[in-house]
Design an enzyme around this catalytic site. Structure first.
Site, short mmCIF file in Angstrom:
data_model
loop_
_atom_site.label_atom_id
_atom_site.label_comp_id
_atom_site.label_asym_id
_atom_site.label_seq_id
_atom_site.Cartn_x
_atom_site.Cartn_y
_atom_site.Cartn_z
N GLU A 167 58.72 -14.85 47.15
CA GLU A 167 57.40 -14.29 47.50
C GLU A 167 56.41 -15.43 47.58
O GLU A 167 56.60 -16.46 46.94
CB GLU A 167 56.92 -13.33 46.41
CG GLU A 167 57.85 -12.17 46.16
CD GLU A 167 57.56 -11.52 44.81
OE1 GLU A 167 56.40 -11.57 44.35
OE2 GLU A 167 58.50 -10.97 44.23
N CYS A 201 17.28 -49.14 56.10
CA CYS A 201 18.67 -49.30 56.52
C CYS A 201 19.37 -50.31 55.58
O CYS A 201 18.84 -51.41 55.37
CB CYS A 201 18.71 -49.80 57.96
SG CYS A 201 20.36 -50.29 58.49
N CYS A 217 18.69 -45.03 61.73
CA CYS A 217 18.16 -46.38 61.77
C CYS A 217 17.74 -46.57 63.22
O CYS A 217 18.58 -46.49 64.13
CB CYS A 217 19.23 -47.40 61.38
SG CYS A 217 18.72 -49.09 61.77
S1 IVH Z 1 54.99 -12.76 39.23
C1 IVH Z 1 56.46 -12.38 35.06
N1 IVH Z 1 54.50 -13.13 41.76
O1 IVH Z 1 50.98 -16.81 39.45
C2 IVH Z 1 56.02 -12.81 36.39
N2 IVH Z 1 53.00 -14.04 40.17
O2 IVH Z 1 51.51 -18.96 37.57
C3 IVH Z 1 54.61 -12.52 36.63
N3 IVH Z 1 51.08 -15.19 41.17
O3 IVH Z 1 50.14 -15.04 36.56
C4 IVH Z 1 54.05 -13.11 37.83
N4 IVH Z 1 51.62 -14.83 43.26
O4 IVH Z 1 48.72 -14.67 38.73
C5 IVH Z 1 54.10 -13.36 40.51
N5 IVH Z 1 54.15 -13.34 44.04
C6 IVH Z 1 53.76 -13.57 42.79
C7 IVH Z 1 52.56 -14.27 42.49
C8 IVH Z 1 52.24 -14.50 41.17
C9 IVH Z 1 50.72 -15.36 42.44
C10 IVH Z 1 50.33 -15.72 40.03
C11 IVH Z 1 50.10 -14.73 38.93
C12 IVH Z 1 50.76 -15.35 37.74
C13 IVH Z 1 50.69 -16.80 38.07
C14 IVH Z 1 51.68 -17.61 37.30
#
Ligand code: IVH
Length: 685
Positions: free
Chosen positions: A121, A415, A433
Site C-alpha cells: 500500500e 548593490c 541595481c
Molecule cells: S498500517 C499496524 N498502512 O504510517 C500497522 N500505516 O509509520 C498500522 N501510514 O501510524 C499502520 N500509510 O499513520 C499503515 N497504508 C498504510 C499507511 C500507514 C500511512 C502511517 C500511519 C502509521 C505510520 C507508521
C-alpha cells in the site's frame, strides 16, 4: 536508564541525549507543531534503537523507542483505544527490506505456515485516525496519541466528506476502521494561495496542515480544509471474525462505503515488492496526496497472528521509506545576487544539507516580500525542501528552535557588487541595481549570451566569462568575437588546446540563427517563440532595426509588452552599437531557420523529457515549434505525445502514464516530425 556506576560513558551520554531529543520532538509532534521533518526523526529513532540493541544494559522501559508517540495533549478528551494503534518499523533501502523478508519467511517456514503473500500500500503522509462505527453509525473518531490513548476528534472527522456517517447494509455491531487523514496537495496549494493573497505566512506542508486542521476546536474550520481519508486497517470488530486476508478486508471496507485507495497491489516475491517500491519512489508526486513510502504487509491474517508484534510495531508489516525531501538546517546568512537585468535576488546561504537526492548549500528566496512573509532570519533553523527536479526552496523557519537575538532581515540599500543604489519601484515585487555597467550585470549578460538557451558557445561558462570581464578583455557580448586564443591563454586554467577550443566554439557561433542572437541580447520579455516570430517577419537584424514600432506590434504572436520592450531595446544607442559591432566581427545576423519546414505539427502539443538521441534539448523543441507545434514544459490532458529521451523526468513519465498520453522514443519522434502524426505503435489514430 540502568543504574550506572561513576561517570557516564560516551554511549550512555548519547543515549540519554537521543532520548531527550526524541521525547521533546514527540511532544511537539503531537501538539501539532513538529520541530523536525519525519526523515530526521526516523534517523534519530534508529540511532537510539541501534544503540539500545548493542547495549542491553542501557535498556529502559520508558525509552521513546518503546512508545509509539507522546502522550496526547489535554485539550481534547482522551479516548482509550480498545486495540492499541501500533507504529511501523522502517526499511530505508532494499537490503533492509530483504532482511525483513528473510525474518518473515523463516518464521513462517518454521511454523510450516505455507508461502507468504505481501500486500503493498502507499504510505500516506498524513495522520493516523481510528473511526468507530456502532451498528453502522459513526460514533467516534480519535487520533493515535501514544498508541494506547488518543484524542477525541469526532466533531472534526465528522466534517470529512470521504468519511461516511452511516455504513452500508450488514455492518457489524462494532466496526473500528483505521486509516490516514490527509490534505490533498491541490487543497494545500489553494489554501496557501489564499494565505499569500492575504499577506499571511504560508503553511509548511500538507501533513502538518492536516494535523492542525483536525485539532481545530471549531470544526467548521476543519470542514473548509477539504481533508481526505484512506482506510487501511481494522481495530476492534464485534460481530464478524471470519476475515482471511487483508485483501478481503479491503473489499469489505469498500462494500461498506469506506474509502480504499486504488493503488493496493499484492505480490508473491520480495523482488516484485521492491519493484513496486521503486516505481512509486519515481512517481511519488503523481498522486494528489503526499506519500513518503510504501507499506508492505503480510496478507494472510493467520500468518500475521503467527508473526505477532513487538511492543511498538507488528512484525508482519514494514514501511519502505523514500529518501526525505525535507530537512532542517541552519540558515547561515541571506545574501543578494545581481542578475543580467539588474534584478537583486536574495538567497539563503545554508549549512549544506543532503535533501531530495543532492547536497543543498544555497536556495533562492525570490524577493524582499518572500523573505518577510516567511520571516526567515540569519541564524534560524529552517526547513529546506527539494522535491524531484524542482529547485530547492526554504519553506520556513522552525520557530520553536529560533535562537535568541535573531533580527528580521532587511534588504540592502546598495548593490553588493558595484555599491550603486538598489531601487524597488512602486508596485514592483523586485528590487534592481540600476547601474547597467555593474560588473555582475555585465557578466551575467555575457554568460546568458553564451549559454545553451542562446548562442550555445561550448566551453564559455560563467567562470570563464567572469575572468574575461575581470581582466578587461570583454566589455560587451560583441567583444567575444574579437578574442584570440592568445587572450584566452592568459586566463587561469587554460592551456593551448582548451584556449583553441573556446576560440573555435566562438567562431562557430558566428553562424547561429538570428533568433538565437536576439535571445542572447537579453531583450526583456522576448522568449524563443517571439524571437522566432521577429526573425521570421523581418528576416535580418537590419530589417528589425529599420522596423517601426507599429510594424513590430503588428506581428502575430507578439503582444504589446514584448513589442514595447523590443522597440525600447533597439532605440537604445548602446544596444545599437553592440549590434553593429557584432556585424563588424563577422556574426551573421540574417540566418532565419524553419522558414521552409512543413507546418505538419500545427495543433499538436508535444512535451520533451530527457535528451533525445541526435538532438540537444533546444533542438528537439525547436524541431517541434519549427513545424508549427507547441512544446510545453509539462504534461497535461492536452498533451498529444511525450517524447522520452535519456534521463527522462520521472514526474513527467508518471503523469503521462496516468493520463494515457502516448510516449515516443527517438524513432517515434523522427516519425512524428516526418509525418505529422504519431507512429502506429504509439497508439496514434
Ligand atoms: S498500517 C499496524 N498502512 O504510517 C500497522 N500505516 O509509520 C498500522 N501510514 O501510524 C499502520 N500509510 O499513520 C499503515 N497504508 C498504510 C499507511 C500507514 C500511512 C502511517 C500511519 C502509521 C505510520 C507508521
Amino acid at each position: 536508564m540502568a543504574e550506572s556506576t561513576g561517570v557516564p560513558t560516551e554511549i550512555e551520554q548519547r543515549v540519554r541525549e537521543l532520548r531527550e531529543q526524541l521525547s521533546a520532538h514527540n511532544v511537539a509532534y503531537y501538539a501539532g507543531e513538529p520541530t523536525i521533518p519525519d526523515g530526521e526523526y526516523d534517523l534519530l529513532a534508529r540511532e537510539l534503537r541501534d544503540a539500545e540493541a548493542a547495549h542491553p544494559d542501557l535498556a529502559d522501559d520508558a525509552s521513546p523507542t518503546h512508545l509509539v508517540g507522546a502522550p496526547a495533549a489535554t485539550t481534547f478528551d482522551p479516548v482509550t483505544h480498545a486495540v492499541p494503534m501500533m507504529s511501523l518499523d522502517n526499511a530505508m533501502d532494499r537490503g533492509e527490506l530483504e532482511a525483513w523478508n528473510e525474518r518473515v519467511t523463516r518464521a513462517l517456514d518454521e511454523a510450516e505456515a505455507g508461502p507468504v503473500r505481501y500486500v503493498c500500500e502507499l504510505k500516506f503522509d498524513g495522520l493516523a485516525i481510528s473511526i468507530r462505527y456502532e451498528n453502522g453509525n459513526f460514533v467516534r473518531a480519535a487520533t493515535r496519541g501514544d498508541g494506547r490513548v488518543g484524542e477525541d476528534v469526532t466533531a472534526n472527522v465528522a466534517t470529512i466528506e470521504a468519511v461516511p456517517s452511516v455504513l452500508g447494509p450488514g455492518a457489524p455491531e462494532v466496526f473500528e476502521v483505521r486509516g490516514e487523514v490527509y490534505m490533498p496537495v491541490s487543497a494545500f496549494d489553494a489554501l496557501n494561495a489564499d494565505q499569500l493573497a492575504a499577506g499571511k505566512p504560508r503553511y509548511v506542508n500538507p501533513r502538518n496542515t492536516a494535523a492542525g486542521s483536525l485539532r481545530q476546536k471549531d470544526a467548521s474550520i476543519t470542514a473548509q480544509r477539504r481533508l481526505g481519508f484512506w482506510s487501511y486497517q481494522l481495530g476492534e470488530v464485534v460481530g464478524r471474525d471470519d476475515f482471511e486476508s487483508s485483501l478481503v478486508v479491503f473489499d469489505y471496507l469498500s462494500e461498506l462505503g469506506m474509502p480504499v485507495n486504488g493503488e493496493i497491489r499484492s505480490f508473491d516475491s520480495i523482488d516484485d515488492v521492491h519493484g513496486f517500491c521503486s516505481q512509486w519512489e519515481l512517481g511519488r508526486h503523481a498522486p494528489d496526496y503526499e506519500i513518503d513510502g510504501v507499506v508492505i504487509k503480510v496478507d494472510s491474517l493467520r500468518h500475521r497472528a503467527l508473526l505477532g508484534s513487538t511492543s511498538r510495531a507488528p512484525r508482519w508489516a514494514i514501511a519502505f521509506k523514500f529518501p526525505p525531501e525535507e530537512r532542517t538546517t541552519q540558515l547561515r546568512d541571506i545574501e543578494v545576487s545581481i542578475g543580467r537585468t539588474g534584478r537583486a535576488t536574495p538567497f539563503a546561504v545554508l549549512e549544506p544539507v543532503f535533501v531530495g537526492g543532492s547536497t543543498v548549500g544555497m536556495a533562492t528566496l525570490h524577493n524582499e516580500d518572500q523573505v518577510a512573509t516567511k520571516d526567515v532570519r540569519p541564524g534560524d533553523m529552517v526547513i529546506v525542501r527539494k522535491a524531484g527536479d524542482v529547485i530547492p526552496e526554504v519553506v520556513g523557519p522552525v520557530l520553536a528552535a529560533r535562537p535568541e537575538n535573531t533580527q528580521p532581515w532587511s534588504f540592502p540599500t546598495s548593490c553588493p557588487r558595484c555599491f550603486e543604489q538598489l531601487l524597488r519601484g512602486e508596485g514592483d515585487a523586485n528590487t534592481y541595481c540600476v547601474n547597467r555597467m555593474c560588473p555582475s550585470r555585465v557578466e551575467q549578460g555575457i554568460a546568458h549570451f553564451a549559454s545553451r538557451a542562446a548562442m550555445d558557445i561550448e566551453g564559455l561558462g560563467e567562470r570563464t566569462v567572469v575572468m574575461l570581464v575581470d581582466s578587461g578583455l570583454v566589455v560587451d557580448v560583441a567583444d567575444l568575437f574579437g578574442l584570440t586564443s592568445h587572450d584566452v591563454l592568459t586566463l587561469e586554467g587554460f592551456a593551448e588546446i582548451s584556449a583553441t577550443n573556446v576560440i573555435s566554439a566562438i567562431d562557430e557561433a558566428r553562424e547561429r540563427p538570428l533568433a538565437d542572437v536576439l535571445i542572447g541580447l537579453g531583450i526583456a520579455h522576448l522568449g524563443p517563440t517571439s524571437a522566432e516570430a521577429l526573425a521570421t517577419r523581418f528576416q535580418s537584424m537590419d530589417g528589425i532595426l529599420a522596423a517601426s514600432p507599429d510594424d513590430i506590434a503588428g506581428i502575430d504572436g507578439i503582444g504589446p509588452t514584448i513589442a514595447e520592450s523590443v522597440t525600447e531595446f533597439f532605440a537604445d544607442e548602446v544596444n545599437r552599437m553592440v549590434v553593429t559591432k557584432l556585424g563588424e566581427f563577422g556574426v551573421r545576423l540574417d540566418i532565419v531557420e524553419g522558414a521552409d519546414l512543413p507546418q505538419n505539427l500545427a495543433g499538436l502539443a508535444v512535451v520533451v523529457t530527457g535528451t533525445v538521441s541526435g538532438y540537444s534539448r533546444d533542438e528537439a523543441t525547436a524541431a517541434i515549434k519549427g513545424r508549427g507545434g507547441k512544446s510545453p514544459g509539462s504534461v497535461s490532458k492536452k498533451t498529444s505525445a511525450l517524447v522520452v529521451g535519456e534521463g527522462a523526468g520521472a514526474s513527467k513519465l508518471a503523469k503521462a502514464e496516468e493520463l494515457g498520453v502516448p510516449q515516443l522514443d527517438a524513432g517515434g519522434f523522427e516519425y512524428l516530425l516526418a509525418n505529422g502524426e504519431l507512429p502506429p505503435s504509439a497508439g496514434g489514430e
